[in-house]
Design a protein around this motif. Structure first.
Motif, PDB file in Angstrom:
ATOM      1  N   THR A   7       0.788  -0.986  -0.105  1.00 23.70           N
ATOM      2  CA  THR A   7       0.167  -0.228  -0.077  1.00 23.70           C
ATOM      3  C   THR A   7       0.957   0.847   0.022  1.00 23.70           C
ATOM      4  OG1 THR A   7      -1.612   0.984   1.223  1.00 23.70           O
ATOM      5  CG2 THR A   7      -0.655  -0.205   2.848  1.00 23.70           C
ATOM      6  N   THR A   8       0.017   2.431   0.059  1.00 19.01           N
ATOM      7  CA  THR A   8       0.987   3.785  -0.202  1.00 19.01           C
ATOM      8  C   THR A   8       1.454   4.001   1.014  1.00 19.01           C
ATOM      9  OG1 THR A   8       0.143   4.323  -2.125  1.00 19.01           O
ATOM     10  CG2 THR A   8       1.475   5.690  -1.204  1.00 19.01           C
ATOM     11  N   VAL A   9       0.438   4.027   2.145  1.00 18.25           N
ATOM     12  CA  VAL A   9       0.698   4.411   3.341  1.00 18.25           C
ATOM     13  C   VAL A   9      -0.295   3.773   4.110  1.00 18.25           C
ATOM     14  CG1 VAL A   9      -0.200   6.110   4.916  1.00 18.25           C
ATOM     15  CG2 VAL A   9       0.385   6.545   2.975  1.00 18.25           C
ATOM     16  N   ALA A  10       0.409   2.617   5.562  1.00 13.16           N
ATOM     17  CA  ALA A  10       0.520   2.008   6.390  1.00 13.16           C
ATOM     18  C   ALA A  10      -0.053   2.687   7.364  1.00 13.16           C
ATOM     19  CB  ALA A  10       1.619   1.053   6.827  1.00 13.16           C
ATOM     20  N   VAL A  11      -1.246   2.728   7.767  1.00 13.14           N
ATOM     21  CA  VAL A  11      -1.689   3.916   9.182  1.00 13.14           C
ATOM     22  C   VAL A  11      -1.410   2.371  10.287  1.00 13.14           C
ATOM     23  CG1 VAL A  11      -3.736   5.069  10.204  1.00 13.14           C
ATOM     24  CG2 VAL A  11      -3.230   4.516   7.423  1.00 13.14           C
ATOM     25  N   VAL A  12      -1.417   2.651  11.066  1.00 16.39           N
ATOM     26  CA  VAL A  12      -1.183   1.767  12.825  1.00 16.39           C
ATOM     27  C   VAL A  12      -2.086   2.668  14.018  1.00 16.39           C
ATOM     28  CG1 VAL A  12       0.177   0.699  13.618  1.00 16.39           C
ATOM     29  CG2 VAL A  12       1.169   0.609  11.791  1.00 16.39           C
ATOM     30  N   GLY A  13      -2.977   1.779  13.871  1.00 12.98           N
ATOM     31  CA  GLY A  13      -3.932   2.063  15.076  1.00 12.98           C
ATOM     32  C   GLY A  13      -5.061   2.876  13.876  1.00 12.98           C
ATOM     33  N   GLY A  14      -6.807   2.151  14.932  1.00 12.04           N
ATOM     34  CA  GLY A  14      -7.418   2.357  14.438  1.00 12.04           C
ATOM     35  C   GLY A  14      -8.629   3.370  15.223  1.00 12.04           C
ATOM     36  N   GLY A  15      -7.706   4.122  15.585  1.00 10.77           N
ATOM     37  CA  GLY A  15      -8.816   5.135  17.162  1.00 10.77           C
ATOM     38  C   GLY A  15      -9.280   6.466  15.736  1.00 10.77           C
ATOM     39  N   PRO A  16      -9.861   7.343  16.352  1.00  8.72           N
ATOM     40  CA  PRO A  16     -10.376   8.268  15.259  1.00  8.72           C
ATOM     41  C   PRO A  16      -9.160   8.594  14.497  1.00  8.72           C
ATOM     42  CG  PRO A  16     -10.130   8.984  18.127  1.00  8.72           C
ATOM     43  CD  PRO A  16      -9.866   7.749  17.428  1.00  8.72           C
ATOM     44  N   ALA A  17      -7.780   8.941  15.245  1.00  6.90           N
ATOM     45  CA  ALA A  17      -6.557   9.940  14.584  1.00  6.90           C
ATOM     46  C   ALA A  17      -6.639   8.745  12.910  1.00  6.90           C
ATOM     47  CB  ALA A  17      -5.220   9.792  15.072  1.00  6.90           C
ATOM     48  N   GLY A  18      -6.513   7.555  13.233  1.00  8.97           N
ATOM     49  CA  GLY A  18      -5.963   6.424  13.061  1.00  8.97           C
ATOM     50  C   GLY A  18      -7.034   6.445  11.421  1.00  8.97           C
ATOM     51  N   LEU A  19      -8.524   5.686  11.972  1.00  5.98           N
ATOM     52  CA  LEU A  19      -9.646   6.322  11.439  1.00  5.98           C
ATOM     53  C   LEU A  19      -9.923   7.459   9.777  1.00  5.98           C
ATOM     54  CD1 LEU A  19     -12.080   4.455  13.336  1.00  5.98           C
ATOM     55  CD2 LEU A  19     -10.895   3.127  11.187  1.00  5.98           C
ATOM     56  N   LEU A  20      -9.097   8.909  10.359  1.00  8.70           N
ATOM     57  CA  LEU A  20      -9.940   9.771   9.812  1.00  8.70           C
ATOM     58  C   LEU A  20      -8.989   9.962   8.601  1.00  8.70           C
ATOM     59  CD1 LEU A  20     -11.295  12.777   9.552  1.00  8.70           C
ATOM     60  CD2 LEU A  20      -9.689  13.667  11.276  1.00  8.70           C
ATOM     61  N   LEU A  21      -7.919   9.829   9.455  1.00  9.17           N
ATOM     62  CA  LEU A  21      -6.522   9.407   7.752  1.00  9.17           C
ATOM     63  C   LEU A  21      -6.443   8.905   6.843  1.00  9.17           C
ATOM     64  CD1 LEU A  21      -3.887  10.516   7.317  1.00  9.17           C
ATOM     65  CD2 LEU A  21      -3.052   9.681   8.502  1.00  9.17           C
ATOM     66  N   ALA A  22      -6.917   8.287   7.289  1.00  4.84           N
ATOM     67  CA  ALA A  22      -8.008   7.156   6.242  1.00  4.84           C
ATOM     68  C   ALA A  22      -8.975   7.562   5.600  1.00  4.84           C
ATOM     69  CB  ALA A  22      -7.891   5.476   6.879  1.00  4.84           C
ATOM     70  N   ARG A  23      -9.679   7.881   5.972  1.00  5.90           N
ATOM     71  CA  ARG A  23     -10.736   8.748   5.246  1.00  5.90           C
ATOM     72  C   ARG A  23      -9.729   9.759   4.397  1.00  5.90           C
ATOM     73  NH1 ARG A  23     -15.817   7.400   3.183  1.00  5.90           N
ATOM     74  NH2 ARG A  23     -17.564   9.234   3.306  1.00  5.90           N
ATOM     75  N   LEU A  24      -9.599  10.220   5.159  1.00  4.44           N
ATOM     76  CA  LEU A  24      -9.233  11.416   3.711  1.00  4.44           C
ATOM     77  C   LEU A  24      -8.211  10.862   2.926  1.00  4.44           C
ATOM     78  CD1 LEU A  24      -8.241  13.997   7.269  1.00  4.44           C
ATOM     79  CD2 LEU A  24     -10.221  14.370   5.399  1.00  4.44           C
ATOM     80  N   LEU A  25      -7.502   9.920   3.434  1.00  2.00           N
ATOM     81  CA  LEU A  25      -6.168   9.806   1.955  1.00  2.00           C
ATOM     82  C   LEU A  25      -7.266   8.974   0.762  1.00  2.00           C
ATOM     83  CD1 LEU A  25      -3.327   8.730   3.900  1.00  2.00           C
ATOM     84  CD2 LEU A  25      -3.457  10.310   3.137  1.00  2.00           C
ATOM     85  N   HIS A  26      -8.385   8.022   1.823  1.00  6.62           N
ATOM     86  CA  HIS A  26      -9.214   7.678   0.537  1.00  6.62           C
ATOM     87  C   HIS A  26     -10.006   8.496  -0.188  1.00  6.62           C
ATOM     88  CE1 HIS A  26     -12.006   4.559  -0.806  1.00  6.62           C
ATOM     89  NE2 HIS A  26     -13.425   5.284  -0.333  1.00  6.62           N
ATOM     90  N   ARG A  27     -10.489   9.357   0.682  1.00  6.28           N
ATOM     91  CA  ARG A  27     -11.044  10.787  -0.757  1.00  6.28           C
ATOM     92  C   ARG A  27     -10.057  11.614  -1.527  1.00  6.28           C
ATOM     93  NH1 ARG A  27     -16.257  11.927   1.115  1.00  6.28           N
ATOM     94  NH2 ARG A  27     -16.096  14.528   0.663  1.00  6.28           N
TER      95      ARG A  27
END
Length: 395
Positions: A7-27
């Protein structure tokens, strides 16, 4: 779900920071994978902050994650501070040009982001325990993790550490590359969740000779309250009657109403400390949220700082992907830290102005009261309080 290997970005941690980062990157069209060590039930029940700044709400709205927040969140246009048995309300919109805060529990933010991620976002793996990160020094990071009892590797261009102050990602940065500044406060918060309607419409912070107290809420039928207690206090040592009586005494004002009492459903003692780790980036390894900084909860900054971190990080990664330039990414750490230190200062101010130190002298108490009196008498001081509480605008 098949475990991804690249993947391009591995986001470690599924709290609000990791989940929001993933949402922003996906969009933004940037592929990523979120690895969370706990199961979904645990993540969605993990109790943390409940105050959302204006900028946090704006960020959630912008990425389509605020539908339930706008429907169920409690909008607060002010906050009350009490000292000397008097209450002083600070009106946020009039002091800040229209900014306010929302009461919406972190558990609900997480539920909303999880639902979006699973519906149309990047891969989100629960029970995926990261065991290490290798190759970052050579610019080719690989995240090692276990999922469903099997070992896996995830090659990536960047690793975003959103896994907290004891997380694996920050330990992947070599010793000597990071510097941590820390302050441990000599008292804790004894927090309770109670099935009782809030006794007011807004948060109340109280300074008293008996110690600090805070009246907050989670919903129209659930109250969240806190008492200052010595470090190491056993929460089970207090009876419910003792808890309510002490809250009543510390929050009392002349002519004030009695607290609404009800069954205590949760209780915990929370140590208070502030810490900042610098820098927040080492090559392709980037830290965000609690992985880089902690604040005492008095200023309601923890979740909001995490959001501002990942908003800046997502912008920087999107700029890198779109233009090939790394200016914003290179400035990520310094841009975040400027805001982090301002939030630390505000949290320190609120904490030290409202709490009583063990063995505190009458002289120091008078200094505290002078600081608080200035908030009530100076429009400039009141505006500074409101601006910091509602959150500095994201730039």
């Amino acid at each position: 779900m098949t475990a991804p290997s690249r993947t391009t970005v591995a986001v470690v941690g599924g709290g609000p920071a990791g989940l929001l980062l993933a949402r922003l990157l996906h969009r933004s069209g940037i592929d990523c994978v979120v690895l969370e060590s706990r199961d979904r039930t645990y993540v969605e029940r993990r109790q943390r902050a409940g105050i959302l700044e204006q900028g946090t709400v704006d960020a959630l709205r912008a990425c389509g994650a605020a539908e339930r927040l706008d429907r169920e969140g409690l909008v607060h246009d002010g906050v009350e501070l009490r000292w000397g048995r008097r209450g002083h309300r600070f009106d946020f919109p009039s002091l800040t040009g229209g900014r306010r805060v929302w009461v919406y529990a972190q558990t609900e933010v997480v539920k909303d982001l999880v639902a979006l991620q699973l519906a149309d976002g990047a891969p989100l793996l629960f029970d995926a325990e990261v065991t290490g990160v290798t190759g970052a020094d050579a610019g080719r990071p690989v995240v090692h993790y276990t999922h469903e009892g099997l070992p896996h590797t995830l090659a990536c261009d960047y690793v975003a550490g959103c896994d907290g102050s004891h997380g694996v990602v920050r330990r992947a940065i070599p010793r000597g590359r990071l510097r941590t500044y820390e302050r441990v406060y000599p008292y804790s918060w004894f927090g309770i969740l109670a099935e009782a309607p809030p006794s007011g419409d807004e948060l109340v912070y109280a300074h008293s000779p008996r110690g600090f107290a805070l009246h907050s809420m989670r919903s129209p039928s659930v109250s969240r309250l806190y008492l200052q207690v010595p470090n190491g206090t056993d929460p089970a040592a207090w009876s419910e009657e003792e808890i309510w009586d002490e809250l009543e005494a510390r929050l009392a004002v002349e002519g004030g109403r009695k607290l609404n009492r009800g069954p205590v459903t949760q209780r915990a003692v929370l140590p208070l400390r502030g810490s900042v780790t610098e820098p927040m980036r080492w090559g392709p390894v980037l830290l965000a949220g609690d992985a880089a900084h902690l604040v005492p909860p008095t200023g309601a900054k923890g979740l909001n700082l995490a959001v501002s971190d990942v908003v800046l990080l997502a912008r920087a990664l999107a700029e890198r992907a779109a233009t090939g330039t790394a200016a914003a990414l290179d400035a990520y750490s310094s841009a975040c830290l400027e805001r982090v230190w301002r939030a630390q200062h505000f949290s320190w101010f609120m904490t030290t102005a409202l709490h009583t130190e063990p063995g505190q002298s009458p002289f120091d108490t008078r200094l505290q009261l002078a600081r608080l009196d200035r908030l009530a008498s100076s429009p400039h001081a009141a505006a500074e309080l409101a601006a910091n509480y509602t959150g500095l605008p994201l730039t």
